[in-house]
Design an enzyme around this catalytic site. Structure first.
Site, PDB file in Angstrom:
ATOM      1  N   THR A  97       0.876  -1.174   0.000  1.00 44.55           N
ATOM      2  CA  THR A  97       0.000   0.000   0.000  1.00 44.55           C
ATOM      3  C   THR A  97       0.910   1.220   0.000  1.00 44.55           C
ATOM      4  O   THR A  97       1.612   1.477   0.978  1.00 44.55           O
ATOM      5  CB  THR A  97      -0.904   0.027   1.246  1.00 44.55           C
ATOM      6  OG1 THR A  97      -1.661  -1.181   1.279  1.00 44.55           O
ATOM      7  CG2 THR A  97      -1.852   1.219   1.196  1.00 44.55           C
ATOM      8  N   LYS A 172      -7.412   1.833  -3.281  1.00 45.28           N
ATOM      9  CA  LYS A 172      -7.094   1.437  -1.893  1.00 45.28           C
ATOM     10  C   LYS A 172      -7.285   2.635  -0.942  1.00 45.28           C
ATOM     11  O   LYS A 172      -7.715   2.473   0.198  1.00 45.28           O
ATOM     12  CB  LYS A 172      -5.653   0.908  -1.831  1.00 45.28           C
ATOM     13  CG  LYS A 172      -5.133   0.581  -0.444  1.00 45.28           C
ATOM     14  CD  LYS A 172      -5.687  -0.701   0.142  1.00 45.28           C
ATOM     15  CE  LYS A 172      -5.146  -0.931   1.557  1.00 45.28           C
ATOM     16  NZ  LYS A 172      -5.578  -2.183   2.155  1.00 45.28           N
ATOM     17  N   LYS A 240      -0.019   5.434   8.061  1.00 44.54           N
ATOM     18  CA  LYS A 240       0.665   5.567   6.758  1.00 44.54           C
ATOM     19  C   LYS A 240      -0.382   5.715   5.651  1.00 44.54           C
ATOM     20  O   LYS A 240      -0.288   6.605   4.812  1.00 44.54           O
ATOM     21  CB  LYS A 240       1.535   4.335   6.493  1.00 44.54           C
ATOM     22  CG  LYS A 240       2.000   4.223   5.039  1.00 44.54           C
ATOM     23  CD  LYS A 240       2.747   2.925   4.775  1.00 44.54           C
ATOM     24  CE  LYS A 240       1.907   1.681   4.871  1.00 44.54           C
ATOM     25  NZ  LYS A 240       1.348   1.168   3.646  1.00 44.54           N
TER      26      LYS A 240
END
Ligand code: NAP
Length: 289
Positions: A97, A172, A240
């Site tokens: 990711t 995502k 993150k």
């Protein structure tokens, strides 16, 4: 059957690479900490290489699943990076990711060498990786996607091309934005029920059959009420991911008031030592205030 390489044998990568061998593909792994590669070989019997470049040599498909943008650059670019070992015509698939920017950067670096690249972040967590049931959101060229999809299917329940390079990462981000607000809502509901003295097992059983149902409710509501957070998707990873989404939103003009606030709540969880706790630990802030 394809010749593959898998770089990054963490919580996600270790079982994902295992599913490639179970699918009949040959797999050469690389992991920064070699002990994990040894452990993987003992379990699955493939090969291991001392650098990403050596792992990628001769591979039709090279997969990566590391931490963040910088980790990704360090295993893909440079003298010992995967791209320097790959031949033209091979496909690079990244399951980290990361930002849409780094996805586009690596797509261009790969294209300059005649290599196709697909950004392919996943959803489904450790259980999804172990059960080969991940959702994979891809960005890249349709022809490369069609070649890679049957191999990705070894560990995927769903695998879709969302658009050009970066589109997998953008999808995502949507996923993580949706989860952030939802987990805070679930935390407030569960904390309210506990304070009201309700039997929360019964509450969850009833309301999970109605409009409040969600994956988070099905999989996390009970452990939230029990105060168990030592598992699952780490707060550090979520921060993150929200950081990436907030940065992207600065550019595209989308407002993220709740996601930005929840990001700050996660900072508070980190300050309490919860870096590796599951994202459902947001309820901790409410319980202990
Ligand atoms: N865990 C989840 O539930 C989940 C769900 C969806 C998506 N993701 C995403 O998937 C990615 C991997 O997550 P994970 O849970 O598997 O992480 P993890 O268990 O911490 O594993 C990270 C892997 O990346 C390697 N790595 C990190 N930095 C590196 C560097 N600079 N150079 C070389 N290797 C490096 C690590 O090697 P070492 O063994 O040497 O440390 C390890 O193999 C992350 O982007 C995460 O956000 C995770």
């Amino acid at each position: 059957m394809a010749k593959t390489a898998f770089i990054g044998l963490g919580v996600m990568g270790f079982p994902m690479a295992g599913h490639l061998t179970k699918g009949g593909h040959s797999v050469t792994v690389y992991n920064r900490t070699p002990a994990k590669a040894d452990q993987w070989q003992a379990e699955y019997g493939g090969d291991a290489a001392p650098t990403p470049r050596q792992a990628a040599q001769g591979a039709d498909f090279v997969f990566t699943c590391v931490g963040n943008d910088d980790d990704l650059r360090s295993v893909v670019l440079g003298e010992d990076g995967a791209l320097s070992g790959m031949a033209g015509g091979a496909v690079f698939v990244d399951h980290t990711t990361a930002s849409a920017d780094v996805a586009r950067e690596l797509f261009e670096a790969a294209r300059a060498k005649g290599i196709d690249a697909i950004d392919a972040p996943v959803s489904g967590g450790q259980a999804g990786a172990e059960n080969g049931a991940l959702t994979v959101m891809c960005g890249g060229e349709p022809a490369a996607f069609e070649r890679a999809k049957p191999v990705i299917d070894c560990f995927a329940r769903a695998c879709r091309l969302m658009g050009p390079a970066g589109a997998g990462q953008l999808t995502k981000m949507v996923n993580q934005i949706c989860i952030a607000g939802l987990v805070q809502g679930l935390s407030e509901g569960m904390n309210f029920g506990l304070k009201a003295g309700l039997d929360m097992t019964t509450v969850i059983d009833v309301i999970s059959k109605g409009a409040a149902q969600s994956w988070q409710m099905d999989n996390r509501a009970q452990t939230m009420c029990d105060g168990k957070f030592d598992f699952g998707f780490a707060v550090d990873w979520m921060r993150k991911d929200l950081g990436i989404a907030i940065e992207e939103a600065r550019r595209n003009g989308a407002r993220l008031p709740v996601a930005a606030l929840v990001d700050q709540f996660y900072a508070q969880v980190q300050a309490r030592g919860g870096n590796r706790w599951d994202t459902s630990s947001l309820i901790q802030l409410l319980m202990n205030d």
